[in-house]
Design a protein around this motif. Structure first.
Motif, PDB file in Angstrom:
ATOM      1  N   LEU A  23      91.060  -7.636 -35.411  1.00  0.00           N
ATOM      2  CA  LEU A  23      90.066  -7.627 -36.300  1.00  0.00           C
ATOM      3  C   LEU A  23      89.327  -6.348 -35.949  1.00  0.00           C
ATOM      4  CD1 LEU A  23      88.180  -9.049 -38.787  1.00  0.00           C
ATOM      5  CD2 LEU A  23      87.169 -10.344 -36.784  1.00  0.00           C
ATOM      6  N   ILE A  24      88.831  -5.549 -36.848  1.00  0.00           N
ATOM      7  CA  ILE A  24      88.110  -4.446 -36.669  1.00  0.00           C
ATOM      8  C   ILE A  24      86.568  -4.876 -36.670  1.00  0.00           C
ATOM      9  CG2 ILE A  24      87.126  -2.228 -37.420  1.00  0.00           C
ATOM     10  CD1 ILE A  24      89.650  -1.575 -38.570  1.00  0.00           C
ATOM     11  N   ILE A  25      85.896  -4.811 -35.212  1.00  0.00           N
ATOM     12  CA  ILE A  25      84.485  -5.176 -35.243  1.00  0.00           C
ATOM     13  C   ILE A  25      83.590  -4.030 -34.990  1.00  0.00           C
ATOM     14  CG2 ILE A  25      85.268  -7.643 -34.264  1.00  0.00           C
ATOM     15  CD1 ILE A  25      84.831  -6.409 -31.467  1.00  0.00           C
ATOM     16  N   SER A  26      83.950  -2.927 -34.951  1.00  0.00           N
ATOM     17  CA  SER A  26      83.085  -1.882 -34.976  1.00  0.00           C
ATOM     18  C   SER A  26      83.856  -0.587 -35.528  1.00  0.00           C
ATOM     19  CB  SER A  26      82.486  -1.605 -33.423  1.00  0.00           C
ATOM     20  OG  SER A  26      81.270  -1.862 -33.446  1.00  0.00           O
ATOM     21  N   HIS A  27      83.095   0.310 -36.059  1.00  0.00           N
ATOM     22  CA  HIS A  27      83.792   1.829 -36.459  1.00  0.00           C
ATOM     23  C   HIS A  27      82.867   2.749 -35.925  1.00  0.00           C
ATOM     24  CE1 HIS A  27      85.778   4.327 -38.834  1.00  0.00           C
ATOM     25  NE2 HIS A  27      86.396   3.621 -39.662  1.00  0.00           N
ATOM     26  N   ALA A  31      87.212   6.219 -34.175  1.00  0.00           N
ATOM     27  CA  ALA A  31      87.824   5.132 -33.607  1.00  0.00           C
ATOM     28  C   ALA A  31      87.308   3.727 -34.010  1.00  0.00           C
ATOM     29  CB  ALA A  31      87.515   5.347 -31.936  1.00  0.00           C
ATOM     30  N   VAL A  32      88.000   3.087 -33.920  1.00  0.00           N
ATOM     31  CA  VAL A  32      87.463   1.815 -34.175  1.00  0.00           C
ATOM     32  C   VAL A  32      87.762   0.638 -32.966  1.00  0.00           C
ATOM     33  CG1 VAL A  32      88.077   1.640 -36.784  1.00  0.00           C
ATOM     34  CG2 VAL A  32      89.710   0.930 -35.278  1.00  0.00           C
ATOM     35  N   LEU A  33      86.701  -0.202 -32.859  1.00  0.00           N
ATOM     36  CA  LEU A  33      87.000  -1.193 -31.973  1.00  0.00           C
ATOM     37  C   LEU A  33      87.718  -2.419 -32.407  1.00  0.00           C
ATOM     38  CD1 LEU A  33      86.619  -2.025 -28.977  1.00  0.00           C
ATOM     39  CD2 LEU A  33      84.257  -2.836 -29.642  1.00  0.00           C
ATOM     40  N   VAL A  34      88.972  -3.000 -31.970  1.00  0.00           N
ATOM     41  CA  VAL A  34      89.496  -4.194 -32.559  1.00  0.00           C
ATOM     42  C   VAL A  34      89.439  -5.263 -31.722  1.00  0.00           C
ATOM     43  CG1 VAL A  34      91.880  -4.940 -32.950  1.00  0.00           C
ATOM     44  CG2 VAL A  34      91.261  -2.487 -33.496  1.00  0.00           C
TER      45      VAL A  34
END
Ligand SMILES: Nc1nc2c(ncn2[C@@H]2O[C@H](COP(=O)(O)OP(=O)(O)OP(=O)(O)O)[C@@H](O)[C@H]2O)c(=O)[nH]1
Ligand SMILES: [Mg+2]
Ligand SMILES: [Zn+2]
Length: 317
Positions: A23-27, A31-34
């Motif tokens: 699940l992407i929790i930050s963008h 980069a995205v944080l998964v």
């Protein structure tokens, strides 16, 4: 193992060759944080203008992120005409307002219509109850949005947070939106002790300072997930038609639950047998709010015409 500063969770090193759902929790733009289903977190590079968004279910293969199909997404057009996706797969949208800073006229209505059209429950969160003038402000909101769930809270003093926790726990995934300085990040900090998201004081004009620049999804200790978003003052809806507006506009929807207009596609202008016009004449739907409805309708219709003719957004600066 390194820990994520905002969430305190473990971050794992990029894994190669194996596909992992998450699940992407930050963008962060590039980069995205998964967050993977086992709780581990991993930053993964994405193209700057990629369509990935917080709340997207993804498959990560090596260093490649693929978004899975979305249930819904909340989108707005920024003042430059660019479409921005705020978050995906939402159940509830908390519209955070406060007596200071002021929320522009029509902002709540537009967000409510966009949320309802995307099948997301809109809820008014009236923050800063500790400030003078809050009681009058709250009463005005009750008059303008009688059919909406309204939670009165103070992130600073903790008032009303139990109700909010309960609502969020039952909802599933929620996001907070609202003008900069209304207290979205402060609410997350109050709901998630130890998180310490950055918050910022209002400037001399009593506007927020756009402290939050990145959306972040957090799992609340009392249940539910909550997305903090950067503040914005204008909400030009993207996925909303004039038909949606004629149905979902706050106040209109309540009248339509009791009565119906003669024509199914009534836009509540001059059509014969219009129950909204009748409610205005009888004083049960205020002239002021009706005018706001008509202005928003006109704006949406101009957008629709422009889109049909392939022109640029006429409201784009
Ligand atoms: N008096 C009072 N102040 C509050 C309350 N909640 C937040 N604030 C203050 O309001 C200011 C803005 O709070 P933030 O949480 O940064 O607001 P935000 O909505 O996240 O703003 P952006 O990130 O810029 O969109 C800060 O000075 C907070 O301390 C409250 O319940 N009462
Ligand atoms: Mg913030
Ligand atoms: Zn009508």
């Amino acid at each position: 193992m390194a820990r994520n500063k905002a969430t305190g969770r473990r971050q794992q090193k990029p894994q190669h060759n194996t596909g992992q759902p998450g699940l992407i929790i930050s963008h962060y733009g590039v980069a995205v944080l998964v967050r993977f289903d086992n709780g581990d977190e991993q930053p993964v590079k994405v193209k700057r203008n990629s369509d990935h968004v917080v709340g997207d279910r993804v498959m990560v293969i090596g260093e490649r992120v693929t978004s899975l199909a979305r249930r819904n997404a909340l989108r707005r057009r920024d003042p430059f005409g660019k479409v921005r996706t705020l978050a995906a797969n939402l159940d509830l949208l908390g519209i955070v307002v406060a007596v200071r800073p002021q929320t522009p006229d029509g902002f709540i209505e537009r967000v409510v219509v966009a949320a309802r059209a995307a099948d997301i429950e809109p809820v008014l969160i009236v923050n800063k109850q500790d400030l003078p003038g809050s009681a009058d402000f709250d009463s005005q909101l009750q008059r303008d949005f009688p059919a909406m769930v309204r939670l009165s809270v103070s992130a600073k003093q903790g008032d009303g947070l139990e109700h909010l926790r309960h609502k969020l726990a039952g909802a599933g995934r929620s996001a907070l939106v609202g003008v900069s300085g209304s207290g979205k990040s402060s609410l997350l900090n109050a709901l998630c002790p130890g998180i310490e998201l950055e918050t910022g004081a209002l400037n001399e004009e009593e506007h927020g300072c756009h402290t939050t620049s990145v959306s972040t999804l957090l799992a609340l200790p009392t249940g539910g997930e909550l997305v903090d978003t950067p503040g914005f003052r204008d909400f030009s809806p993207v996925d909303v038609s004039s038909e949606d507006l004629a149905h979902w506009f706050p106040g209109v929807m309540s009248v339509l639950e009791e009565q119906s207009c003669r024509f199914r596609n009534c836009r509540h202008r001059q059509e014969p047998g219009c129950c909204i016009k009748q409610a205005v004449d009888q004083g049960t739907f205020s002239e002021e709010r009706y005018q706001l409805y008509l202005n928003t309708l006109q704006e949406l219709e101009q957008l629709e015409t422009a889109r049909n003719e392939g022109r640029k957004n006429p409201f784009c600066r």
